[in-house]
Design a protein around this motif. Structure first.
Motif, PDB file in Angstrom:
ATOM      1  N   ASP A 303       0.620  -1.310  -0.130  1.00 19.33           N
ATOM      2  CA  ASP A 303      -0.218   0.129   0.159  1.00 19.33           C
ATOM      3  C   ASP A 303       0.804   1.286  -0.070  1.00 19.33           C
ATOM      4  O   ASP A 303       0.437   2.331  -0.596  1.00 19.33           O
ATOM      5  CB  ASP A 303      -0.849  -0.131   1.161  1.00 19.33           C
ATOM      6  N   ARG A 304       1.935   1.405   0.683  1.00 19.52           N
ATOM      7  CA  ARG A 304       2.735   2.457   0.889  1.00 19.52           C
ATOM      8  C   ARG A 304       3.605   2.548  -0.712  1.00 19.52           C
ATOM      9  O   ARG A 304       3.612   4.016  -0.873  1.00 19.52           O
ATOM     10  CB  ARG A 304       3.893   2.435   1.902  1.00 19.52           C
ATOM     11  N   ALA A 307       0.813   4.233  -2.607  1.00 24.42           N
ATOM     12  CA  ALA A 307       0.539   5.844  -2.311  1.00 24.42           C
ATOM     13  C   ALA A 307       1.557   6.442  -3.019  1.00 24.42           C
ATOM     14  O   ALA A 307       1.057   7.628  -3.611  1.00 24.42           O
ATOM     15  CB  ALA A 307       0.577   5.789  -0.877  1.00 24.42           C
ATOM     16  N   LYS A 311       0.820   9.389  -6.169  1.00 29.64           N
ATOM     17  CA  LYS A 311       1.278  10.569  -6.419  1.00 29.64           C
ATOM     18  C   LYS A 311       1.887  10.719  -7.472  1.00 29.64           C
ATOM     19  O   LYS A 311       1.635  12.048  -8.359  1.00 29.64           O
ATOM     20  CB  LYS A 311       2.255  10.997  -5.029  1.00 29.64           C
TER      21      LYS A 311
END
Ligand SMILES: [Zn+2]
Length: 380
Positions: A303-304, A307, A311
């Motif tokens: 998930d990170r 993310a 962006k």
């Protein structure tokens, strides 16, 4: 930070393509096979001079990695962690490759050994750093230029892992995926094993029963090893090299084979490693010796990482292009950082032909990817 320009207007230099090409030519024409540390150093020296021109603090780290610090606070214990950027100065190409595949521009493509993987990524990063004009994010930017990525990063892994622990995010300027130009949000873990088989030699005609064939044993083991693959779980196992025997009229006493393993999860890596270590000979007179292991853990699509990708995708849209993401089979130094810090890979120069004779960068696409990297460095 409030940037003066929107990402779409971010400049990649006064004469973007001309200066990108000039720098790429300079690095490409310094051949830098991983096996020649002095040649790799020559590339690092040039890049270090670019870093110094931007007032970076530069250090030579143990194992041959160069570290360049841009706006990183000098005292330790700063509240803001740095952004970490990873790149490598070595290539898979031996000395003399330029003779057959010289640096050259043909239409929208620029060819040459190491252009796509990954001297274009180094050049693009420095264009992005210059475009920032000293406006670095809080915590600054730490750049590592390693000497041995193509041979498994044995001398740089430790410094990469330590740097990841002090980073708030990691950007890897390896090339994006060929054709789709997508970023890499996951990579398989990579392992290599060698299996050595020691049998008993004997005369092939007179006393074959006194021998124990290392080749017969190796053949059976090859099938057992390849059966460790698990397509559904993304685990591939391939015996890529094999050798053995000496004379055709001798029951062979020696054989070996080499195994390439790729896994999507650490769990699968452990399963295959254990199975390899527990290989047992069918013939009790034969001895098996297994060496090697997983040299890059899997870079799991987390998930990170997604993310960070979200962006990047939004910034690309502002610049005016659609940016995809893919999980790939090949490893990079991002595999070492992904378990420790959010990692996004594939931020180098778009093109095709890594490790192949048609290796090239796409000039029509390159400036947009440099703008993207500039925007990411500014806004992450
Ligand atoms: Zn690479």
């Amino acid at each position: 930070m409030t940037p003066q320009t929107t990402p779409g207007q971010a400049d990649v230099g006064a004469e973007p393509l001309v200066s990108l090409l000039r720098d790429l030519k300079q690095l490409t024409e310094l051949e830098s096979p991983s096996s020649d540390p002095l040649a790799v150093c020559a590339v690092q020296d040039v890049v270090e001079s670019w870093a110094r021109a931007l007032q970076a603090r530069t250090h030579a780290l143990p194992g041959g990695t160069r570290q360049f610090l841009f706006g990183v606070p000098e005292s330790g214990g700063a509240d803001d962690k740095a952004l970490l950027v990873l790149m490598h100065a070595d290539t898979v190409w031996p000395h003399g490759t330029l003779g057959e595949m010289p640096f050259r521009v043909e239409g929208e493509r620029v060819y040459g050994p190491g252009t796509y993987d990954m001297k274009g990524g180094i050049v693009g990063l420095f264009a992005a750093l210059r475009a920032l004009q000293g406006q670095y994010p809080a915590g600054g930017i730490e750049v590592l230029l390693t000497p041995d990525e193509e041979t498994g990063s044995h001398h740089s892994r430790a410094v990469i892992e330590v740097a990841a622990q002090r980073a708030r995010a990691v950007l890897v300027v390896e090339p994006p995926v060929a054709e789709s130009h997508a970023l890499k949000t996951g990579r398989k873990g990579v392992g290599q094993f060698r299996v050595e088989v020691q049998g008993v030699a004997a005369h092939a005609g007179n006393k074959p029963h006194e021998g124990a064939s290392a080749i017969t044993e190796a053949a059976r083991q090859v099938l057992a090893v390849q059966a460790l693959a698990d397509h559904a779980k993304g685990t591939t196992v391939s015996v890529g090299c094999i050798g053995g025997g000496g004379a055709v009229n001798v029951i062979p006493a020696r054989a070996f084979f080499d195994v390439d393993v790729r896994v999507s999860t650490l769990e699968e890596g452990e399963r295959v490693t254990t199975a390899m270590q527990e290989l047992a000979a069918h013939d009790e007179r034969v001895k098996l010796t297994v060496s090697g292991g997983l040299n890059r853990p899997p870079f799991e699509r987390s998930d990170r990482t997604l993310a960070l990708y979200a962006k990047a995708r939004a910034l690309a849209e502002e610049i005016g292009f659609d940016l995809g993401e893919e999980v790939v089979g090949g490893g990079s130094d991002g595999n070492f950082t992904a378990p420790v810090a959010p990692t996004l890979d594939g931020l180098g120069a778009p093109g095709d032909g890594a490790h192949a004779a048609h290796e090239h960068i796409r000039l029509d696409r390159w400036p947009d990817h440099v703008r993207l990297l500039t925007a990411l460095l500014r806004e992450l």
